[in-house]
Scaffold this active site. Structure first.
Site, PDB file in Angstrom:
ATOM      1  N   GLU A 142       0.822  -1.224   0.000  1.00  0.00           N
ATOM      2  CA  GLU A 142       0.000   0.000   0.000  1.00  0.00           C
ATOM      3  C   GLU A 142       0.848   1.263   0.000  1.00  0.00           C
ATOM      4  O   GLU A 142       2.059   1.212   0.228  1.00  0.00           O
ATOM      5  CB  GLU A 142      -0.932   0.005   1.214  1.00  0.00           C
ATOM      6  CG  GLU A 142      -0.198   0.010   2.542  1.00  0.00           C
ATOM      7  CD  GLU A 142      -1.002   0.618   3.673  1.00  0.00           C
ATOM      8  OE1 GLU A 142      -1.459   1.765   3.527  1.00  0.00           O
ATOM      9  OE2 GLU A 142      -1.152  -0.051   4.710  1.00  0.00           O
ATOM     10  N   LYS A 166      -3.250  -2.145  15.593  1.00  0.00           N
ATOM     11  CA  LYS A 166      -2.556  -1.383  16.657  1.00  0.00           C
ATOM     12  C   LYS A 166      -3.439  -1.154  17.853  1.00  0.00           C
ATOM     13  O   LYS A 166      -4.647  -1.047  17.717  1.00  0.00           O
ATOM     14  CB  LYS A 166      -2.265   0.016  16.132  1.00  0.00           C
ATOM     15  CG  LYS A 166      -0.969   0.220  15.537  1.00  0.00           C
ATOM     16  CD  LYS A 166      -0.589   1.700  15.607  1.00  0.00           C
ATOM     17  CE  LYS A 166       0.714   1.855  14.883  1.00  0.00           C
ATOM     18  NZ  LYS A 166       0.550   1.758  13.445  1.00  0.00           N
TER      19      LYS A 166
HETATM   20  N1  PSU Z   1      -2.322   1.241  10.744  1.00  0.00           N
HETATM   21  C1  PSU Z   1      -0.984   1.320  10.840  1.00  0.00           C
HETATM   22  N2  PSU Z   1      -0.285   2.002   9.888  1.00  0.00           N
HETATM   23  C2  PSU Z   1      -0.909   2.599   8.827  1.00  0.00           C
HETATM   24  C3  PSU Z   1      -2.338   2.474   8.733  1.00  0.00           C
HETATM   25  C4  PSU Z   1      -2.986   1.793   9.700  1.00  0.00           C
HETATM   26  O1  PSU Z   1      -0.414   0.786  11.759  1.00  0.00           O
HETATM   27  O2  PSU Z   1      -0.244   3.231   7.990  1.00  0.00           O
HETATM   28  C5  PSU Z   1      -3.044   3.066   7.541  1.00  0.00           C
HETATM   29  C6  PSU Z   1      -3.416   1.960   6.538  1.00  0.00           C
HETATM   30  O3  PSU Z   1      -3.313   2.476   5.227  1.00  0.00           O
HETATM   31  C7  PSU Z   1      -4.876   1.688   6.877  1.00  0.00           C
HETATM   32  C8  PSU Z   1      -5.349   3.068   7.252  1.00  0.00           C
HETATM   33  O4  PSU Z   1      -5.609   1.140   5.814  1.00  0.00           O
HETATM   34  O5  PSU Z   1      -4.281   3.638   7.972  1.00  0.00           O
HETATM   35  C9  PSU Z   1      -6.613   3.020   8.070  1.00  0.00           C
HETATM   36  O6  PSU Z   1      -7.127   4.310   8.245  1.00  0.00           O
HETATM   37  P1  PSU Z   1      -8.539   4.511   8.973  1.00  0.00           P
HETATM   38  O7  PSU Z   1      -8.294   4.148  10.415  1.00  0.00           O
HETATM   39  O8  PSU Z   1      -8.843   5.966   8.791  1.00  0.00           O
HETATM   40  O9  PSU Z   1      -9.520   3.630   8.299  1.00  0.00           O
END
Ligand code: PSU
Ligand code: MN
Length: 301
Positions: free
Chosen positions: A21, A155
């Site tokens: 990604e 996380k």
């Molecule tokens: N969790 C991590 N590192 C990241 C992300 C999530 O430890 O870089 C990024 C990923 O691209 C994930 C996104 O798909 O954040 C999720 O964002 P949201 O919580 O806004 O859905």
């Protein structure tokens, strides 16, 4: 959609390919570590027998397999949009640059015919999601899009129990590598049991094969614990996470800005220690992801 010729050929020949990604590059880590990490991850994937395909959107065109120059441009550029399923049509139609989250990367990987996707951590149900409805689009995507995701678990900025409940509802099998418990990103384990403790890449490839043969749409979520030597102390990191969440609430940060804010706040609160752990765990995931993709290409028939 532009598919890099090397990747196109590999897909056609059934060779192992691993998607990566780009939100992690533009919103997950600071420059220049983000670019160094993205290139190092690609290297590990090649060393373990697969071809990396970093996915991002340039001038509205999804790129499957960005070049090192494109990764560098991406990592430096300010104002790249964070793109999940919701944002994809807008960024394409308005010809913008977009960094794909887990959800958007899964969509584009599936369209390109790539089964495996390595990342650091997935989005999930945030704390208090039962009141706020803040559940990452990643979880619904895992429920319906046919791409296996290899990560280090969700996380602890999230509510891991709610995340697991949601994944169960969506029918996503959660597998840990050499563990009975869900890895929690910075720490190798939590107290939440997973559905299966896998002992080898081959075993995971067989589970993916069975899922595809039975047309059970959606992902298999593979969680690879961060190696002990790079892990952070659980109490220490959870304390810093609590501080970051408190500051986010005080500043009124909401919606798609929450996760990037928390990630960068945690890096500064830990004086960069969380960033080092983050990089190490992705490299670790890359190795396992390439191994699973290689095993799968042998058995898929
Ligand atoms: N969790 C991590 N590192 C990241 C992300 C999530 O430890 O870089 C990024 C990923 O691209 C994930 C996104 O798909 O954040 C999720 O964002 P949201 O919580 O806004 O859905
Ligand atoms: Mn959210």
């Amino acid at each position: 959609m532009k598919i890099n010729p090397e990747i196109k050929k590999a897909i056609e020949e059934g060779k192992p390919v691993v998607a990566l990604e780009s939100t992690i590059i533009s919103h997950g880590m600071p420059y220049p570590k983000n670019v160094e990490c993205a290139l190092a991850v690609e290297k590990v994937i090649r060393e373990n027998g697969a071809i990396p395909a970093t996915i991002g959107i340039i001038d509205g065109e999804p790129i499957i397999g960005m070049s090192p120059d494109e990764i560098e441009l991406f990592g430096k550029r300010k104002g790249v949009a964070k793109v999940s399923r919701r944002d994809l049509p807008i960024i394409v139609a308005t010809k913008k640059w977009g960094a794909t989250t887990v959800s958007a990367t899964m969509i584009l990987a599936e369209k390109a015919g790539i089964e495996f996707f390595v990342t650091g951590g997935i989005g999930g149900a945030h704390r208090k999601a039962n009141e706020t409805f803040d559940v990452s689009a990643d979880l619904d995507e895992l429920g319906k899009t046919n791409v296996t995701v290899i990560c280090a678990g969700p996380k602890a900025i999230l509510d891991l129990n709610l995340t697991m409940e949601y994944l169960e509802t969506k029918g996503v099998p959660v597998i840990a590598y050499h563990s009975d418990y869900l890895p929690a990103f910075f720490t190798p384990t939590s107290d939440i049991k997973v559905d299966y403790n896998a002992q080898s890449a081959k075993e995971i490839a067989e589970i993916v094969k069975a899922k595809r043969e039975y047309n059970l749409n959606g992902s298999v979520l593979v969680c690879d614990p961060v190696p002990e030597e790079y892990a952070l102390d659980k109490d220490y990191i959870n304390h810093e996470i609590d501080k970051a969440i408190q500051e986010m609430e005080e500043q009124g940060i909401k919606g798609k800005d929450e996760t990037p804010f928390l990630l960068s706040k945690i890096v500064s609160l830990t004086n960069g220690k969380s960033l080092e752990t983050n990089i190490k765990l992705i490299l670790n995931n890359a190795k396992l992801g390439a191994e699973i993709a290689s095993e799968y290409s042998k058995i898929k028939g």
